[in-house]
Write a protein that holds these residues in place. Structure first.
Motif, PDB file in Angstrom:
ATOM      1  N   THR A 408      14.240  19.065  -0.452  1.00 41.47           N
ATOM      2  CA  THR A 408      14.930  20.219  -0.759  1.00 41.47           C
ATOM      3  C   THR A 408      15.957  20.069  -1.942  1.00 41.47           C
ATOM      4  O   THR A 408      16.250  18.933  -2.443  1.00 41.47           O
ATOM      5  N   PHE A 409      16.363  21.045  -2.557  1.00 41.96           N
ATOM      6  CA  PHE A 409      17.005  21.337  -3.885  1.00 41.96           C
ATOM      7  C   PHE A 409      18.506  20.710  -3.650  1.00 41.96           C
ATOM      8  O   PHE A 409      19.210  21.459  -2.836  1.00 41.96           O
ATOM      9  N   SER A 410      18.787  19.754  -4.425  1.00 39.98           N
ATOM     10  CA  SER A 410      20.210  19.361  -4.260  1.00 39.98           C
ATOM     11  C   SER A 410      20.428  18.455  -5.344  1.00 39.98           C
ATOM     12  O   SER A 410      20.062  18.442  -6.487  1.00 39.98           O
ATOM     13  N   LEU A 411      21.797  18.214  -5.872  1.00 41.26           N
ATOM     14  CA  LEU A 411      22.464  17.964  -7.037  1.00 41.26           C
ATOM     15  C   LEU A 411      22.996  16.429  -6.953  1.00 41.26           C
ATOM     16  O   LEU A 411      23.644  16.304  -5.749  1.00 41.26           O
ATOM     17  N   ARG A 412      22.895  15.492  -7.818  1.00 38.69           N
ATOM     18  CA  ARG A 412      23.593  14.293  -7.731  1.00 38.69           C
ATOM     19  C   ARG A 412      24.228  14.109  -8.860  1.00 38.69           C
ATOM     20  O   ARG A 412      23.807  14.754 -10.114  1.00 38.69           O
ATOM     21  N   GLU A 413      25.031  13.167  -9.077  1.00 38.91           N
ATOM     22  CA  GLU A 413      25.858  12.761 -10.375  1.00 38.91           C
ATOM     23  C   GLU A 413      24.917  11.849 -10.963  1.00 38.91           C
ATOM     24  O   GLU A 413      24.397  10.745 -10.445  1.00 38.91           O
ATOM     25  N   LEU A 414      24.993  11.862 -12.309  1.00 38.13           N
ATOM     26  CA  LEU A 414      24.299  10.846 -13.086  1.00 38.13           C
ATOM     27  C   LEU A 414      25.159  10.522 -14.328  1.00 38.13           C
ATOM     28  O   LEU A 414      26.277  11.302 -14.859  1.00 38.13           O
ATOM     29  N   GLU A 415      24.932   9.277 -14.829  1.00 29.62           N
ATOM     30  CA  GLU A 415      25.977   8.806 -15.910  1.00 29.62           C
ATOM     31  C   GLU A 415      25.144   8.096 -17.016  1.00 29.62           C
ATOM     32  O   GLU A 415      24.127   7.557 -16.568  1.00 29.62           O
ATOM     33  N   MET A 416      25.766   8.513 -18.124  1.00 33.57           N
ATOM     34  CA  MET A 416      25.214   7.603 -19.389  1.00 33.57           C
ATOM     35  C   MET A 416      26.224   6.977 -19.904  1.00 33.57           C
ATOM     36  O   MET A 416      27.401   7.559 -20.025  1.00 33.57           O
ATOM     37  N   ASP A 417      26.250   5.542 -20.372  1.00 31.21           N
ATOM     38  CA  ASP A 417      27.133   5.034 -20.777  1.00 31.21           C
ATOM     39  C   ASP A 417      26.654   4.227 -22.057  1.00 31.21           C
ATOM     40  O   ASP A 417      25.490   4.076 -22.114  1.00 31.21           O
ATOM     41  N   ALA A 418      27.655   3.854 -22.934  1.00 29.80           N
ATOM     42  CA  ALA A 418      27.471   3.000 -23.917  1.00 29.80           C
ATOM     43  C   ALA A 418      28.471   2.111 -24.242  1.00 29.80           C
ATOM     44  O   ALA A 418      29.796   2.411 -23.896  1.00 29.80           O
ATOM     45  N   ASP A 419      28.143   1.078 -24.900  1.00 32.20           N
ATOM     46  CA  ASP A 419      29.234   0.155 -25.391  1.00 32.20           C
ATOM     47  C   ASP A 419      29.639   0.690 -26.406  1.00 32.20           C
ATOM     48  O   ASP A 419      29.567   0.564 -27.582  1.00 32.20           O
ATOM     49  N   PHE A 420      31.186   1.342 -26.380  1.00 30.88           N
ATOM     50  CA  PHE A 420      31.747   1.978 -27.262  1.00 30.88           C
ATOM     51  C   PHE A 420      32.232   0.886 -28.328  1.00 30.88           C
ATOM     52  O   PHE A 420      32.212   1.488 -29.567  1.00 30.88           O
ATOM     53  N   GLY A 421      32.601  -0.138 -28.014  1.00 33.46           N
ATOM     54  CA  GLY A 421      33.335  -0.974 -29.155  1.00 33.46           C
ATOM     55  C   GLY A 421      31.988  -1.878 -29.696  1.00 33.46           C
ATOM     56  O   GLY A 421      32.465  -2.336 -30.802  1.00 33.46           O
ATOM     57  N   GLY A 422      31.041  -1.942 -29.293  1.00 32.95           N
ATOM     58  CA  GLY A 422      29.959  -2.548 -29.846  1.00 32.95           C
ATOM     59  C   GLY A 422      29.855  -3.969 -29.908  1.00 32.95           C
ATOM     60  O   GLY A 422      29.407  -4.845 -30.656  1.00 32.95           O
ATOM     61  N   ARG A 423      30.898  -4.776 -28.941  1.00 33.33           N
ATOM     62  CA  ARG A 423      31.100  -6.056 -29.070  1.00 33.33           C
ATOM     63  C   ARG A 423      30.472  -6.631 -27.815  1.00 33.33           C
ATOM     64  O   ARG A 423      30.958  -7.651 -27.515  1.00 33.33           O
ATOM     65  N   GLY A 424      29.512  -6.054 -27.215  1.00 33.70           N
ATOM     66  CA  GLY A 424      29.138  -6.557 -25.922  1.00 33.70           C
ATOM     67  C   GLY A 424      30.133  -6.621 -24.890  1.00 33.70           C
ATOM     68  O   GLY A 424      29.888  -7.562 -23.941  1.00 33.70           O
ATOM     69  N   GLY A 425      31.256  -6.157 -24.800  1.00 32.80           N
ATOM     70  CA  GLY A 425      32.155  -6.140 -23.735  1.00 32.80           C
ATOM     71  C   GLY A 425      33.335  -7.683 -24.201  1.00 32.80           C
ATOM     72  O   GLY A 425      34.080  -7.747 -23.483  1.00 32.80           O
ATOM     73  N   GLY A 426      32.786  -8.106 -25.219  1.00 33.75           N
ATOM     74  CA  GLY A 426      33.566  -9.155 -25.753  1.00 33.75           C
ATOM     75  C   GLY A 426      34.968  -8.770 -26.433  1.00 33.75           C
ATOM     76  O   GLY A 426      35.342  -7.619 -26.700  1.00 33.75           O
ATOM     77  N   ALA A 427      35.993  -9.655 -26.621  1.00 32.52           N
ATOM     78  CA  ALA A 427      37.297  -9.123 -27.026  1.00 32.52           C
ATOM     79  C   ALA A 427      37.090  -8.670 -28.489  1.00 32.52           C
ATOM     80  O   ALA A 427      36.457  -9.386 -29.237  1.00 32.52           O
ATOM     81  N   GLU A 428      38.000  -7.598 -28.846  1.00 36.22           N
ATOM     82  CA  GLU A 428      38.218  -7.370 -30.245  1.00 36.22           C
ATOM     83  C   GLU A 428      39.090  -8.402 -30.918  1.00 36.22           C
ATOM     84  O   GLU A 428      40.103  -9.049 -30.283  1.00 36.22           O
ATOM     85  N   PRO A 429      39.094  -8.581 -32.369  1.00 35.00           N
ATOM     86  CA  PRO A 429      40.099  -9.322 -32.813  1.00 35.00           C
ATOM     87  C   PRO A 429      41.541  -8.853 -32.641  1.00 35.00           C
ATOM     88  O   PRO A 429      41.721  -7.591 -32.441  1.00 35.00           O
ATOM     89  N   GLU A 430      42.690  -9.576 -32.870  1.00 38.31           N
ATOM     90  CA  GLU A 430      44.098  -9.108 -32.658  1.00 38.31           C
ATOM     91  C   GLU A 430      44.261  -8.010 -33.638  1.00 38.31           C
ATOM     92  O   GLU A 430      43.936  -7.892 -34.998  1.00 38.31           O
TER      93      GLU A 430
END
Ligand SMILES: NC(=O)c1ccc[n+]([C@@H]2O[C@H](COP(=O)([O-])OP(=O)(O)OC[C@H]3O[C@@H](n4cnc5c(N)ncnc54)[C@H](OP(=O)(O)O)[C@@H]3O)[C@@H](O)[C@H]2O)c1
Length: 510
Positions: A408-430
């Motif tokens: 049956t037709f129903s809806l579900r939530e989808l999510e697209m995500d991206a590494d916004f900082g581009g440091r693979g989750g690593g810390a930014e410099p001070e």
């Protein structure tokens, strides 16, 4: 991008927390990355006497504790360029000695360029500016030459808080203008040095897909949250005089808001970006006194676990009504955002440490699925949103609806995500590092101008002025630690038929 000019960085307030926890780690990181000009010198000034060597040793340990990859050999190449002078920079008579030391360091090494950094308590800004102004370091015509017709500069970085309200900010601006040209004044907000905050500009203006949706026509509302899980800790003396509105909303949150809401500048240049930030802050319509209890909330965390509430914390004034939590609804009086509220909140001892921006899009103009039952149709309410996490993660997530698998037709939530900082989750410099380099190259894009800082104070005036008394009644212990602030904060959105996104997984309604 221009190369930063070498200079003498004169840190006024050298034995303080900011210097050891932020400024020197930042300078070390830039030195280690090879971006700090080799002829840069650092002179620290504060009252307590200590030999150069003792200060360098202190700094070495502080830097070791605050950067990711400390290297003793690298430090050894920076340390000889760091020196210390004991002096009371708030006393004009001391400035002859301080200026003489700066001049010893300046010629040759840096062609006379001097970057003053005010890392002292705000009440010392004015006497220190007067002290600098009384020396020959800043000639009356403000022209300094290096002996070969090149001009040297004198710049000043002023920390936040920049004043305590609009009149005091105006007075400080006047004092600064009596010694420095506006082009040499760098009002710093280290949030603007964060790569993820600057990422907002790239997201909005380097893509064609977001900007057409970025207005009252398609955006239902925007939420900006800067939550901290810690309490006031060892900053009681400062915090009890300041509070969350002055410490966070007037500065950091309004800067993030400016990047989210401003018009595109005609070109990526400092003066155009600053002009647009200023324009958007000036178009904020602060809530009037009658609307204030519906548009804003203040709170103080109560006791929890084995920790005292704010009011019982040693050092907090008896009966203090200083807020450790603040939330406000902002309305703009401008073409793009009229009718789209922005909700800001910040607080201590909340459920998580997180800074994020949530852009909630409006649902489609008609609900095509209304005949498929309440549940399917209901999913379309508040479904599309863009979540920009600034800290601790640096991610962007676009949530939308798709078809759910099944007969049956129903809806579900989808999510697209991206590494916004581009440091693979690593810390930014001070964040102070890139900002200090900007000041050395004369780029003011990420520093506030005079009108911008005054506009930000005007925007929060109802929350700090006499009208805010109504929000401070019963403030003591009005939210438990580990939650999301007082009930009055939820009520601001509830009255508008919305709710806060407390975490990435919850769905705000529209
Ligand atoms: N700490 C942070 O993370 C942070 C973040 C953002 C903004 N800020 C701002 O940065 C400024 C400094 O903050 P902080 O946390 O580093 O304060 P702090 O730890 O209290 O340090 C202040 C420093 O000023 C020196 N000082 C006091 N009077 C002086 C005088 N007359 N002449 C020269 N030096 C003097 C003190 O050393 P002596 O006693 O030896 O003179 C001390 O080293 C404040 O305006 C604060 O709001 C701090």
């Amino acid at each position: 991008m221009p190369v930063p000019d070498p200079c003498v960085v004169v840190i006024l307030g050298a034995s303080g927390d900011l210097t050891s926890r932020k400024l020197l780690p930042a300078l070390y990181e830039q030195h280690a990355a090879g971006t700090l000009p080799a002829a840069t010198r650092v002179l620290g000034v504060s009252r307590r006497p200590k030999p150069d060597e003792a200060w360098r040793d202190e700094l070495r340990e502080a830097v070791r504790g605050h950067v990711r990859d400390f290297d003793d050999a690298r430090w050894a190449t920076l340390a000889p360029r760091i020196s210390y002078l004991a002096g009371d920079a708030a006393r004009p008579e001391e400035w002859t000695r301080i200026a003489a030391r700066i001049e010893e360091l300046a010629p040759g090494a840096a062609c006379g360029n001097v970057l003053f950094f005010l890392a002292v308590a705000p009440e010392l800004y004015e006497p220190i500016i007067a002290g600098i102004g009384a020396t020959s370091l800043v000639p009356r015509d403000r022209r300094v030459t290096c002996g070969d017709d090149r001009r040297a500069w004198r710049r000043i970085v002023v920390e936040k808080p920049f004043g305590v309200d609009a009149p005091s900010a105006r007075r400080l601006n006047q004092r600064l203008a009596s010694v420095f040209d506006e082009a040499d004044i760098y009002r710093i907000d280290h949030y603007l040095g964060k790569e993820s905050v600057q990422g907002l500009l790239a997201l909005r203006f380097a893509n064609g897909i977001f900007e057409p949706l970025w207005s009252e026509r398609f955006v239902d509302h925007v939420q900006i949250t800067a939550a901290e899980s810690l309490g006031v800790e060892d900053r009681v003396a400062f915090y009890d005089q300041t509070g969350a509105v002055r410490d966070m909303i007037q500065s950091h949150l309004l800067q993030v808001l400016a990047f989210v809401a401003m018009e595109p500048p005609s070109v990526f240049a400092a003066d155009r970006i600053r002009a647009e930030r200023r324009n958007i802050l000036e178009s904020i319509e602060p809530p009037d006194a009658a609307d204030l209890p519906r548009a804003a909330a203040l709170g103080q965390y109560g006791p929890g676990g084995d920790r005292p509430g704010y009011a019982e914390t040693p050092g907090v004034a008896p009966g203090s009504t200083t807020e450790t939590f603040a939330a406000m609804r902002i309305r703009f009086d401008n073409w793009r955002w009229a009718g789209t509220p922005f909700y800001l909140r910040t607080g201590k001892r909340l459920a998580a440490k997180r800074t994020e921006v949530l852009v909630q899009f409006k649902p489609p103009p008609t609900n095509l699925f209304r005949r498929l039952g309440r549940e399917v149709a209901g999913r379309m309410v508040g479904a599309d949103r863009l979540l920009i996490e600034i800290a601790p993660a640096s991610e962007v997530r676009l949530r939308f609806l798709g078809r759910a698998p099944g007969s049956t037709f129903s809806l579900r939530e989808l999510e697209m995500d991206a590494d916004f900082g581009g440091r693979g989750g690593g810390a930014e410099p001070e964040a102070y590092g890139p900002l200090l380099l900007d000041a050395m190259r004369g780029d003011q894009s990420l520093f506030k101008d005079r009108e911008e800082v005054e506009a930000a104070w005007s925007a929060v005036e109802p929350l700090i002025g006499p009208a805010s008394e109504v929000l401070r009644r019963g403030i003591r212990d009005n939210y438990p630690p580990g939650g999301w602030g007082p009930a009055a904060s939820e009520a601001i959105l509830a009255r508008d038929g919305r709710r806060w996104s407390s975490g990435p997984s919850s769905s705000p309604s529209v």
